[in-house]
Design a protein around this motif. Structure first.
Motif, PDB file in Angstrom:
ATOM      1  N   CYS A 189       0.869  -1.172   0.000  1.00  0.00           N
ATOM      2  CA  CYS A 189       0.000   0.000   0.000  1.00  0.00           C
ATOM      3  C   CYS A 189       0.908   1.225   0.000  1.00  0.00           C
ATOM      4  N   ALA A 190       0.418   2.317  -0.566  1.00  0.00           N
ATOM      5  CA  ALA A 190       1.224   3.527  -0.640  1.00  0.00           C
ATOM      6  C   ALA A 190       1.205   4.280   0.681  1.00  0.00           C
ATOM      7  N   VAL A 191       2.282   5.015   0.957  1.00  0.00           N
ATOM      8  CA  VAL A 191       2.353   5.854   2.156  1.00  0.00           C
ATOM      9  C   VAL A 191       2.730   7.281   1.769  1.00  0.00           C
ATOM     10  N   GLY A 206      19.545  -3.480   5.880  1.00  0.00           N
ATOM     11  CA  GLY A 206      18.297  -3.997   5.338  1.00  0.00           C
ATOM     12  C   GLY A 206      17.610  -2.993   4.429  1.00  0.00           C
ATOM     13  N   VAL A 207      16.561  -3.449   3.770  1.00  0.00           N
ATOM     14  CA  VAL A 207      15.881  -2.662   2.746  1.00  0.00           C
ATOM     15  C   VAL A 207      14.415  -2.472   3.107  1.00  0.00           C
ATOM     16  N   ILE A 208      13.934  -1.236   2.896  1.00  0.00           N
ATOM     17  CA  ILE A 208      12.517  -0.900   3.004  1.00  0.00           C
ATOM     18  C   ILE A 208      12.057  -0.484   1.618  1.00  0.00           C
ATOM     19  N   LEU A 209      11.024  -1.129   1.096  1.00  0.00           N
ATOM     20  CA  LEU A 209      10.503  -0.816  -0.227  1.00  0.00           C
ATOM     21  C   LEU A 209       9.018  -0.530  -0.120  1.00  0.00           C
ATOM     22  N   THR A 210       8.613   0.658  -0.570  1.00  0.00           N
ATOM     23  CA  THR A 210       7.206   1.031  -0.439  1.00  0.00           C
ATOM     24  C   THR A 210       6.743   1.885  -1.612  1.00  0.00           C
ATOM     25  N   PRO A 211       5.523   1.693  -2.055  1.00  0.00           N
ATOM     26  CA  PRO A 211       4.928   2.654  -2.983  1.00  0.00           C
ATOM     27  C   PRO A 211       4.758   4.005  -2.293  1.00  0.00           C
ATOM     28  N   TRP A 212       4.761   5.057  -3.091  1.00  0.00           N
ATOM     29  CA  TRP A 212       4.750   6.416  -2.561  1.00  0.00           C
ATOM     30  C   TRP A 212       3.497   7.154  -3.016  1.00  0.00           C
ATOM     31  N   LEU A 221       8.016   4.517  -6.505  1.00  0.00           N
ATOM     32  CA  LEU A 221       8.428   3.530  -5.516  1.00  0.00           C
ATOM     33  C   LEU A 221       9.641   4.081  -4.775  1.00  0.00           C
ATOM     34  N   LEU A 222       9.708   3.864  -3.494  1.00  0.00           N
ATOM     35  CA  LEU A 222      10.815   4.335  -2.669  1.00  0.00           C
ATOM     36  C   LEU A 222      11.546   3.131  -2.094  1.00  0.00           C
ATOM     37  N   ARG A 223      12.883   3.073  -2.338  1.00  0.00           N
ATOM     38  CA  ARG A 223      13.700   1.975  -1.822  1.00  0.00           C
ATOM     39  C   ARG A 223      14.768   2.546  -0.894  1.00  0.00           C
ATOM     40  N   THR A 229      24.098   2.253  11.636  1.00  0.00           N
ATOM     41  CA  THR A 229      23.679   2.513  13.012  1.00  0.00           C
ATOM     42  C   THR A 229      22.234   2.103  13.273  1.00  0.00           C
ATOM     43  N   GLY A 230      21.470   1.901  12.202  1.00  0.00           N
ATOM     44  CA  GLY A 230      20.065   1.567  12.355  1.00  0.00           C
ATOM     45  C   GLY A 230      19.186   2.744  12.720  1.00  0.00           C
ATOM     46  N   THR A 231      19.721   3.971  12.652  1.00  0.00           N
ATOM     47  CA  THR A 231      18.964   5.159  13.047  1.00  0.00           C
ATOM     48  C   THR A 231      18.497   5.996  11.868  1.00  0.00           C
ATOM     49  N   SER A 232      18.912   5.650  10.663  1.00  0.00           N
ATOM     50  CA  SER A 232      18.437   6.363   9.483  1.00  0.00           C
ATOM     51  C   SER A 232      18.474   5.430   8.288  1.00  0.00           C
ATOM     52  N   ALA A 233      17.742   5.827   7.259  1.00  0.00           N
ATOM     53  CA  ALA A 233      17.721   5.068   6.006  1.00  0.00           C
ATOM     54  C   ALA A 233      17.590   6.065   4.874  1.00  0.00           C
ATOM     55  N   SER A 234      18.196   5.741   3.753  1.00  0.00           N
ATOM     56  CA  SER A 234      18.167   6.666   2.623  1.00  0.00           C
ATOM     57  C   SER A 234      18.162   5.876   1.330  1.00  0.00           C
ATOM     58  N   GLY A 235      17.590   6.464   0.300  1.00  0.00           N
ATOM     59  CA  GLY A 235      17.587   5.786  -0.976  1.00  0.00           C
ATOM     60  C   GLY A 235      16.742   6.498  -2.007  1.00  0.00           C
ATOM     61  N   PRO A 236      16.747   5.970  -3.228  1.00  0.00           N
ATOM     62  CA  PRO A 236      16.107   6.658  -4.349  1.00  0.00           C
ATOM     63  C   PRO A 236      14.650   6.271  -4.552  1.00  0.00           C
ATOM     64  N   PHE A 237      13.962   7.149  -5.252  1.00  0.00           N
ATOM     65  CA  PHE A 237      12.664   6.824  -5.817  1.00  0.00           C
ATOM     66  C   PHE A 237      12.875   6.218  -7.206  1.00  0.00           C
ATOM     67  N   SER A 238      11.873   5.543  -7.696  1.00  0.00           N
ATOM     68  CA  SER A 238      11.836   5.132  -9.088  1.00  0.00           C
ATOM     69  C   SER A 238      10.426   5.388  -9.594  1.00  0.00           C
ATOM     70  N   PRO A 239      10.254   5.511 -10.909  1.00  0.00           N
ATOM     71  CA  PRO A 239       8.891   5.671 -11.425  1.00  0.00           C
ATOM     72  C   PRO A 239       8.107   4.368 -11.273  1.00  0.00           C
ATOM     73  N   HIS A 240       6.891   4.377 -11.731  1.00  0.00           N
ATOM     74  CA  HIS A 240       5.979   3.222 -11.693  1.00  0.00           C
ATOM     75  C   HIS A 240       5.102   3.267 -10.447  1.00  0.00           C
ATOM     76  N   SER A 241       4.154   2.400 -10.458  1.00  0.00           N
ATOM     77  CA  SER A 241       3.243   2.068  -9.362  1.00  0.00           C
ATOM     78  C   SER A 241       2.056   3.006  -9.231  1.00  0.00           C
ATOM     79  N   ALA A 242       0.962   2.442  -8.795  1.00  0.00           N
ATOM     80  CA  ALA A 242      -0.232   3.178  -8.395  1.00  0.00           C
ATOM     81  C   ALA A 242      -0.962   2.281  -7.412  1.00  0.00           C
ATOM     82  N   PHE A 243      -0.803   2.577  -6.136  1.00  0.00           N
ATOM     83  CA  PHE A 243      -1.351   1.724  -5.086  1.00  0.00           C
ATOM     84  C   PHE A 243      -2.342   2.507  -4.242  1.00  0.00           C
ATOM     85  N   MET A 244      -3.258   1.780  -3.645  1.00  0.00           N
ATOM     86  CA  MET A 244      -4.153   2.418  -2.690  1.00  0.00           C
ATOM     87  C   MET A 244      -3.367   2.876  -1.470  1.00  0.00           C
TER      88      MET A 244
END
Length: 394
Positions: A189-191, A206-212, A221-223, A229-244
């Protein structure tokens, strides 16, 4: 489970995989193996809704059409109106089986390997949880579903298929701490904001992958990769997706009921910026505006000839305190009438956000990224050192 490709579902699945491979390129062999072992039609309810009009497709009445829909590269709506009978009213999707292409795309992006512990947010039918369990292994996948009835149905399907995935009825925004930490977290689901518990429940590296989603548009999509340290996460968007959108992040606003009041006296001005530049077909522009104007949404009102207005773009804040309208009279494509009400000059903000996007060579989602910490999140362009400007009041 079976890998028999001679039955009807196998023939349809082979055609589907060929179609998806034509879009994505060669699929990871483990993804292909999972698709054959975990058949999509076994995870769909006997009644689904298909097409833009959400037409009913019932397996008992039209078994061949239902099976074709199960293996079409298109979403299948599995619940409407949060499970309430809409009667003769409007139907709107509240749960669906995502189009196979986006499912396989996200599996490739998530890069799940045997032995990984995986948290899925949004069980839905259970098909994606089944694919994950086939790849990661029995006892390695936990899936959280906010709708208790859907969770129970998915749990039964996974058990029937012999797939060892745990299904928990609960709020996906809270993750599931009991089985943490996870190597991978995937949302179906998108957030609009990444829930902080997701960060704290995923291992360093580790990786967090979510529709945006933003109120302006649902796209991307955000990956994220969690730092050492486990206190932050960073990464790119990509095109695609349409989620509720995740249920607890929905905003139920209808413009005329919740925003515009008879007593409002808007200010009038003019603009040379065409409203369709910012809110029609260019998803790159809409994505960039959504990142800058995180609490602003829009809708179109086709109004042929009434009061000299052919088309009107409405823009409003999600808290319903400010709005703007931009009118096209059907003739002059160089000057447009602007109406604005509330403490914020929303059209001015939209024009500034669009000008920033033009200044940076019209970037698409792939040039943007986001950094998440336990206290907030910051979108950026090209690198974390170049944060995206935030619209809104000073």
């Amino acid at each position: 489970m079976t890998s028999d490709s001679s039955d009807s579902s196998g023939i349809l699945l082979r055609a589907l995989l060929d179609e998806v491979s034509g879009e994505l390129g060669a699929l990871d062999p483990q993804t292909v193996g999972a698709a054959w072992a975990v058949r999509r039609h076994r995870f769909l309810p006997p009644r689904i809704w298909v097409g833009d009009g959400y037409e009913v497709c019932d397996r008992a009445e039209s078994p061949e059409a239902w099976l074709r829909a199960a293996y079409a590269d298109a979403p299948a709506v599995t619940q409407v109106n949060d499970g309430e009978d809409p009667g003769d009213g409007d139907r709107w999707p509240s749960s669906s089986a995502s189009a196979p292409e986006i499912v396989f795309r996200m599996l490739n992006m998530l890069d799940v390997r045997p032995g990984h512990r995986v948290l899925e947010i949004g069980t839905g039918t259970g098909w994606n949880a089944g694919l994950l369990a086939y790849i990661a292994g029995a006892g390695k996948v936990t899936s959280v579903e906010v709708d208790a009835a859907l969770a129970a149905e998915a749990r039964d399907r996974l058990r029937a298929e012999g797939l060892g995935a745990a299904v928990v009825a609960g709020d996906g925004a809270e993750g599931y701490a009991a089985d943490a930490p996870y190597d991978r977290l995937i949302a179906t689901c998108a957030v609009r904001t990444v829930p902080r518990p997701w960060l704290t429940q995923v291992k360093p590296g580790g990786v967090i992958l979510t529709p945006w989603d933003t109120p302006w548009t649902c796209y991307g999509l955000l990956r994220l990769t969690v730092d050492d340290t486990g206190t932050s996460a960073s990464g790119p968007f990509s095109p695609h997706s349409a989620f509720m959108l995740m249920r607890n992040q929905r905003a139920h606003l209808r413009l005329f009921r919740d925003v515009v009041r008879d007593e409002h006296q808007p200010d009038e001005s003019e603009t040379s910026r065409a409203p369709w530049d910012v809110a029609r077909d260019d998803l790159n522009a809409q994505f960039a505006l959504g990142l800058q104007l995180r609490d602003v949404w829009h809708t179109w009102h086709e109004n042929p000839g009434v009061d000299g207005v052919e088309t009107r773009l409405w823009v409003a804040t999600t808290d319903a305190t400010s709005w703007a309208a931009v009118d096209f009279d059907g003739k002059n494509e160089n000057r447009f009438t602007v109406w604005q009400h509330g403490p914020r000059r929303l059209w001015n903000e939209v024009e500034a956000a669009y000008a920033w996007w033009l200044l940076h060579d019209r970037p698409g989602p792939e040039r943007f990224g986001l950094t998440l910490t336990t206290t907030g999140e910051t979108p950026w362009l090209d690198s974390p050192e170049q944060p995206v400007p935030a619209g809104g009041p000073e």
